[in-house]
Design an enzyme around this catalytic site. Sequence first.
Site, PDB file in Angstrom:
ATOM      1  N   LYS A  26       0.808  -1.224   0.000  1.00 32.96           N
ATOM      2  CA  LYS A  26       0.000   0.000   0.000  1.00 32.96           C
ATOM      3  C   LYS A  26       0.842   1.277   0.000  1.00 32.96           C
ATOM      4  CE  LYS A  26      -3.365  -2.487  -0.459  1.00 32.96           C
ATOM      5  NZ  LYS A  26      -3.917  -2.531  -1.809  1.00 32.96           N
ATOM      6  N   MET A  54      -5.239   7.199 -14.279  1.00 36.04           N
ATOM      7  CA  MET A  54      -5.319   5.746 -14.098  1.00 36.04           C
ATOM      8  C   MET A  54      -6.757   5.290 -13.833  1.00 36.04           C
ATOM      9  SD  MET A  54      -1.688   4.890 -12.171  1.00 36.04           S
ATOM     10  CE  MET A  54      -2.132   3.232 -11.629  1.00 36.04           C
ATOM     11  N   GLY A  82      -5.928   7.773  -3.097  1.00 36.70           N
ATOM     12  CA  GLY A  82      -4.769   8.336  -3.800  1.00 36.70           C
ATOM     13  C   GLY A  82      -4.337   9.710  -3.334  1.00 36.70           C
ATOM     14  N   HIS A 138       6.689  -7.529  -2.695  1.00 36.18           N
ATOM     15  CA  HIS A 138       6.826  -6.815  -1.420  1.00 36.18           C
ATOM     16  C   HIS A 138       7.973  -7.415  -0.604  1.00 36.18           C
ATOM     17  CE1 HIS A 138       3.152  -4.664  -2.183  1.00 36.18           C
ATOM     18  NE2 HIS A 138       2.366  -5.701  -2.054  1.00 36.18           N
ATOM     19  N   LYS A 191       6.309  -7.434  -9.794  1.00 34.87           N
ATOM     20  CA  LYS A 191       5.945  -6.748  -8.543  1.00 34.87           C
ATOM     21  C   LYS A 191       6.304  -7.643  -7.364  1.00 34.87           C
ATOM     22  CE  LYS A 191       1.803  -6.141  -5.718  1.00 34.87           C
ATOM     23  NZ  LYS A 191       0.359  -5.843  -5.655  1.00 34.87           N
ATOM     24  N   THR A 213       1.299  -0.235  -7.406  1.00 32.14           N
ATOM     25  CA  THR A 213       0.522  -0.269  -8.645  1.00 32.14           C
ATOM     26  C   THR A 213       0.847   0.953  -9.511  1.00 32.14           C
ATOM     27  OG1 THR A 213      -1.222  -1.193  -7.254  1.00 32.14           O
ATOM     28  CG2 THR A 213      -1.832  -0.607  -9.513  1.00 32.14           C
ATOM     29  N   TRP A 214       1.024   2.060  -8.862  1.00 33.10           N
ATOM     30  CA  TRP A 214       1.353   3.313  -9.542  1.00 33.10           C
ATOM     31  C   TRP A 214       2.664   3.148 -10.332  1.00 33.10           C
ATOM     32  CZ3 TRP A 214       1.636   8.525  -6.342  1.00 33.10           C
ATOM     33  CH2 TRP A 214       1.527   9.604  -7.205  1.00 33.10           C
ATOM     34  N   TYR A 230       6.449   7.965  -2.434  1.00 38.74           N
ATOM     35  CA  TYR A 230       5.072   8.232  -2.901  1.00 38.74           C
ATOM     36  C   TYR A 230       4.792   9.736  -2.895  1.00 38.74           C
ATOM     37  CZ  TYR A 230      -0.092   7.921  -2.811  1.00 38.74           C
ATOM     38  OH  TYR A 230      -1.438   8.067  -3.082  1.00 38.74           O
ATOM     39  N   GLY A 272       2.192   2.462  -3.100  1.00 35.82           N
ATOM     40  CA  GLY A 272       2.260   3.019  -4.458  1.00 35.82           C
ATOM     41  C   GLY A 272       2.827   2.051  -5.491  1.00 35.82           C
ATOM     42  N   ARG A 311       6.305   4.961   1.349  1.00 42.14           N
ATOM     43  CA  ARG A 311       5.222   5.921   1.625  1.00 42.14           C
ATOM     44  C   ARG A 311       5.122   6.131   3.124  1.00 42.14           C
ATOM     45  NH1 ARG A 311      -1.226   4.830   0.151  1.00 42.14           N
ATOM     46  NH2 ARG A 311      -1.860   7.020   0.124  1.00 42.14           N
ATOM     47  N   SER A 357      -4.526   2.699   4.268  1.00 40.51           N
ATOM     48  CA  SER A 357      -4.821   2.106   2.971  1.00 40.51           C
ATOM     49  C   SER A 357      -4.949   0.585   3.084  1.00 40.51           C
ATOM     50  CB  SER A 357      -3.720   2.479   1.974  1.00 40.51           C
ATOM     51  OG  SER A 357      -3.949   1.884   0.732  1.00 40.51           O
TER      52      SER A 357
END
Length: 284
Positions: free
Chosen positions: A44, A226, A248, A100, A98, A48-49, A187, A46, A123, A131
């Site tokens: 959580k 997006m 966001g 973590h 991707k 995906t961004w 972020y 960022g 972030r 989030s």
Amino acid sequence: SDKTVEILGLRIPAYFVPDPQLLHDFITGFQTRRDDVFVVSYPKSGTTWVQEIVWQIYHNGEINSGKIEDRVPFVEEATNPKSTQPDIKTLPSPRLLKTHLSYEAIPKAKNKDTSCKYIYIARNPKDAAVSSYKFMKSLGSSTGLNAPWEYYVKLFIEGKTMWSQWSNHVLGWWEHRHDPNVLFLKYEDLQKDLLSNVRIIADFLNKPLPDDLANLIAEQCTFKGMMKNVQSYLLRGKEDGPKLLQKGVVGNWKEHFTPELNERFEKEVMAKLKGSGLELDFEL
Ligand code: PPS
């Protein structure tokens, strides 16, 4: 916390790891390729961004309505038989991935000269905690979480939520921020100046962008941009359920933290950054 399994020192949600040993072996036996690009984060923050930005850099700013996990698959999902994302082992190069995983646990090349690249995004953990709570709640009680916010944030502070202790994760990567194959992003910086960060990412990937393409990607990767392609970020088969794109914004934590909770968080989480030079608790 009973809904997580522990692999390589990290708590991972059990719902996509039916066999922890299998995922452990997949990660420890992972053969990196020189042109692999890992988008890495604590959940959580960022991910995906940055996945979308990297994908567009590799595809000349194309908007693709395919699910983000089909375009940039998730390492920790690789051994889940229910997953429909492509097989990471046989994915053609360059693989955009991707994860973590912590710095310690992430697959690395045996030889430094053939190292792949890692883009880490950090972030403010207060916003990341809010989030992830909202996301876990929206997964429903069978796979998600059925606890009040106060209890969840207590687990977060204690490092008992997904991917374990935030400060260990972020500081582990922060120590490697000057490695030539690591790019450390924040972020909040992307929120302040997305265009510059799109350029920084492209340059790091040795794919410098002409002005018009950099502008296009920055425009398409704002939250609003997006959201125009929102089906990419809805979980397959659960299109009316959890969303990878939620609000966001920076500072959403203020709506959820009491002064007491903030004080505890400052003492037990933010204080761990002291002396590291890493600052994330700033206002826009
Ligand atoms: S995950 O599940 O760990 O991969 O989630 P991750 O993608 O890391 O984090 C989700 C949060 O990132 C926000 N997000 C964005 N913010 C601003 N601009 C853009 N373009 C953007 N894309 C994703 C998303 O909304 C989640 O944050 P919250 O605070 O929940 O809105």
